[in-house]
Design a protein around this motif. Structure first.
Motif, PDB file in Angstrom:
ATOM      1  N   ALA A  30       5.296 -13.039 -33.051  1.00 38.86           N
ATOM      2  CA  ALA A  30       4.618 -14.017 -33.906  1.00 38.86           C
ATOM      3  C   ALA A  30       3.793 -13.239 -34.923  1.00 38.86           C
ATOM      4  CB  ALA A  30       3.718 -14.918 -33.068  1.00 38.86           C
ATOM      5  N   THR A  31       4.019 -13.503 -36.210  1.00 40.26           N
ATOM      6  CA  THR A  31       3.240 -12.774 -37.214  1.00 40.26           C
ATOM      7  C   THR A  31       2.251 -13.709 -37.898  1.00 40.26           C
ATOM      8  OG1 THR A  31       4.619 -13.095 -39.191  1.00 40.26           O
ATOM      9  CG2 THR A  31       5.283 -11.347 -37.658  1.00 40.26           C
ATOM     10  N   CYS A  32       1.137 -13.116 -38.311  1.00 35.50           N
ATOM     11  CA  CYS A  32       0.129 -13.864 -39.072  1.00 35.50           C
ATOM     12  C   CYS A  32      -0.719 -12.867 -39.833  1.00 35.50           C
ATOM     13  CB  CYS A  32      -0.714 -14.735 -38.152  1.00 35.50           C
ATOM     14  SG  CYS A  32      -1.569 -13.815 -36.880  1.00 35.50           S
ATOM     15  N   ARG A  33      -1.514 -13.383 -40.759  1.00 36.52           N
ATOM     16  CA  ARG A  33      -2.278 -12.465 -41.607  1.00 36.52           C
ATOM     17  C   ARG A  33      -3.410 -11.801 -40.838  1.00 36.52           C
ATOM     18  NH1 ARG A  33      -2.232 -15.514 -47.452  1.00 36.52           N
ATOM     19  NH2 ARG A  33      -2.721 -17.405 -46.305  1.00 36.52           N
ATOM     20  N   GLN A  34      -4.009 -12.521 -39.896  1.00 32.92           N
ATOM     21  CA  GLN A  34      -5.174 -11.975 -39.188  1.00 32.92           C
ATOM     22  C   GLN A  34      -5.047 -12.206 -37.681  1.00 32.92           C
ATOM     23  OE1 GLN A  34      -8.154 -14.073 -41.725  1.00 32.92           O
ATOM     24  NE2 GLN A  34      -8.970 -12.017 -41.980  1.00 32.92           N
ATOM     25  N   PRO A  35      -4.262 -11.347 -37.004  1.00 38.00           N
ATOM     26  CA  PRO A  35      -4.040 -11.538 -35.565  1.00 38.00           C
ATOM     27  C   PRO A  35      -5.330 -11.666 -34.759  1.00 38.00           C
ATOM     28  CG  PRO A  35      -2.551  -9.871 -36.395  1.00 38.00           C
ATOM     29  CD  PRO A  35      -3.485 -10.205 -37.529  1.00 38.00           C
ATOM     30  N   GLY A  36      -6.365 -10.916 -35.154  1.00 36.98           N
ATOM     31  CA  GLY A  36      -7.620 -10.939 -34.386  1.00 36.98           C
ATOM     32  C   GLY A  36      -8.276 -12.315 -34.376  1.00 36.98           C
ATOM     33  N   ARG A  37      -7.938 -13.141 -35.362  1.00 40.87           N
ATOM     34  CA  ARG A  37      -8.543 -14.479 -35.450  1.00 40.87           C
ATOM     35  C   ARG A  37      -7.597 -15.582 -34.984  1.00 40.87           C
ATOM     36  NH1 ARG A  37     -11.751 -14.948 -41.146  1.00 40.87           N
ATOM     37  NH2 ARG A  37     -13.197 -13.241 -40.801  1.00 40.87           N
ATOM     38  N   ALA A  38      -6.394 -15.188 -34.557  1.00 39.21           N
ATOM     39  CA  ALA A  38      -5.368 -16.187 -34.213  1.00 39.21           C
ATOM     40  C   ALA A  38      -5.544 -16.603 -32.749  1.00 39.21           C
ATOM     41  CB  ALA A  38      -3.976 -15.616 -34.468  1.00 39.21           C
ATOM     42  N   MET A  39      -6.599 -17.404 -32.502  1.00 40.75           N
ATOM     43  CA  MET A  39      -6.984 -17.714 -31.120  1.00 40.75           C
ATOM     44  C   MET A  39      -5.869 -18.423 -30.351  1.00 40.75           C
ATOM     45  SD  MET A  39      -9.576 -16.200 -30.781  1.00 40.75           S
ATOM     46  CE  MET A  39     -10.568 -15.275 -31.894  1.00 40.75           C
ATOM     47  N   ALA A  40      -5.191 -19.372 -30.998  1.00 36.68           N
ATOM     48  CA  ALA A  40      -4.136 -20.114 -30.290  1.00 36.68           C
ATOM     49  C   ALA A  40      -3.009 -19.169 -29.871  1.00 36.68           C
ATOM     50  CB  ALA A  40      -3.604 -21.233 -31.183  1.00 36.68           C
ATOM     51  N   LEU A  41      -2.691 -18.218 -30.759  1.00 38.58           N
ATOM     52  CA  LEU A  41      -1.628 -17.256 -30.415  1.00 38.58           C
ATOM     53  C   LEU A  41      -2.076 -16.316 -29.300  1.00 38.58           C
ATOM     54  CD1 LEU A  41      -0.089 -16.048 -33.809  1.00 38.58           C
ATOM     55  CD2 LEU A  41       0.996 -17.439 -32.028  1.00 38.58           C
ATOM     56  N   LEU A  42      -3.329 -15.891 -29.365  1.00 42.60           N
ATOM     57  CA  LEU A  42      -3.823 -14.971 -28.337  1.00 42.60           C
ATOM     58  C   LEU A  42      -3.845 -15.670 -26.974  1.00 42.60           C
ATOM     59  CD1 LEU A  42      -6.578 -13.159 -30.445  1.00 42.60           C
ATOM     60  CD2 LEU A  42      -4.263 -12.367 -29.926  1.00 42.60           C
TER      61      LEU A  42
END
Ligand SMILES: NC(=O)c1ccc[n+]([C@@H]2O[C@H](COP(=O)([O-])OP(=O)(O)OC[C@H]3O[C@@H](n4cnc5c(N)ncnc54)[C@H](OP(=O)(O)O)[C@@H]3O)[C@@H](O)[C@H]2O)c1
Length: 229
Positions: A30-42
């Motif tokens: 799963a890619t996104c611009r800011q993984p550290g802020r992607a709470m749902a993905l984490l």
């Protein structure tokens, strides 16, 4: 086991694609611009240990695309499904005041980003890979009869052409389609949209599962019906 790679996966349809692919046991990047802020993905990564890698990707930045390709190669990941989902829409455009910036950024994210990413990841495709470009009815030249979100519409028409060209470039290696998910309740679709992300994504995944190589290069709706270019 081949992975699915979903862009713009931190919210909206991208998050829902990730959720549904994981729920059926697939391995997902799963890619996104800011993984550290992607709470749902984490959270999803915690619920599906070993099945979800969350990696940074900002489109259409060539360095970011190259970094993702390097990481995919380093992890020895083969891609069975690429979902070019990341997209943007500039709201409230009116003819007379449309800005170059809106047109350029929409093209860069919606068309250029998807094309460059597919090109960069092609060497990592598994046999019979599928590339799904999230397009829109607004990108259909034939169906257009009003001036609705022109920067978005122009960029999605360009994405449709990119789909056709990728289908030619990847013939025999990958099946490439543009698919319109319908009007869906997300930040982009807004609260008035009639469809829930879960329904829309389930429909698109049914189309993807049933996809035959002979349909490569086509523009489909969420039921798998051919759309006019
Ligand atoms: N919702 C609808 O009714 C509808 C209808 C037709 C087609 N679509 C298409 O479906 C796809 C998903 O739409 P959505 O409704 O889920 O949209 P959304 O809720 O606005 O989410 C857009 C996603 O794309 C990411 N993104 C935007 N610009 C990016 C960039 N330059 N680089 C990397 N990621 C970027 C966003 O990341 P950030 O969180 O970092 O901004 C976010 O994850 C889009 O391609 C859209 O055009 C949607």
């Amino acid at each position: 086991m081949p992975h699915a790679l979903v862009t713009g996966a931190n919210r909206g349809l991208g998050l829902e694609f990730t959720r549904q692919l994981l729920a059926r046991g697939e391995r997902v990047v799963a890619t996104c611009r800011q993984p550290g802020r992607a709470m749902a993905l984490l959270r999803l990564a915690g619920e599906h240990p070993g099945h979800l890698a969350v990696l940074p990707l900002a489109l259409p930045d060539p360095r970011s695309i190259a970094e993702l390709s390097r990481e995919v190669t380093a992890l020895d990941i083969r891609i069975g499904l690429l979902v070019n989902n990341a997209g943007m829409l500039v709201g409230g455009e009116r003819f007379g005041t449309i800005e170059s910036k809106s047109l350029r950024e929409s093209f860069a994210t919606n068309a250029e980003g998807a094309f460059l990413l597919a090109q960069a990841l092609a060497p990592r495709f598994a046999d019979g890979a599928k590339v799904v470009n999230l397009s829109s009815r607004l990108g259909s030249i034939a169906a257009t009869d009003s001036l609705h979100s022109p920067s978005y519409a122009i960029s999605k028409a360009a994405l449709n052409m990119a789909t056709r060209l990728l289908a030619i470039a990847l013939a025999g290696r990958a099946t490439v389609i543009a698919v319109s998910p319908g009007w869906v309740k997300t930040d982009m679709g807004g609260a008035a949209a009639p469809r829930e992300p879960a329904d829309a994504v389930a429909s698109v995944l049914r189309v993807v599962d049933a996809l035959e190589p002979s349909r490569s290069g086509s523009f489909l709706d969420e039921q798998g019906l051919l759309q006019p270019w």
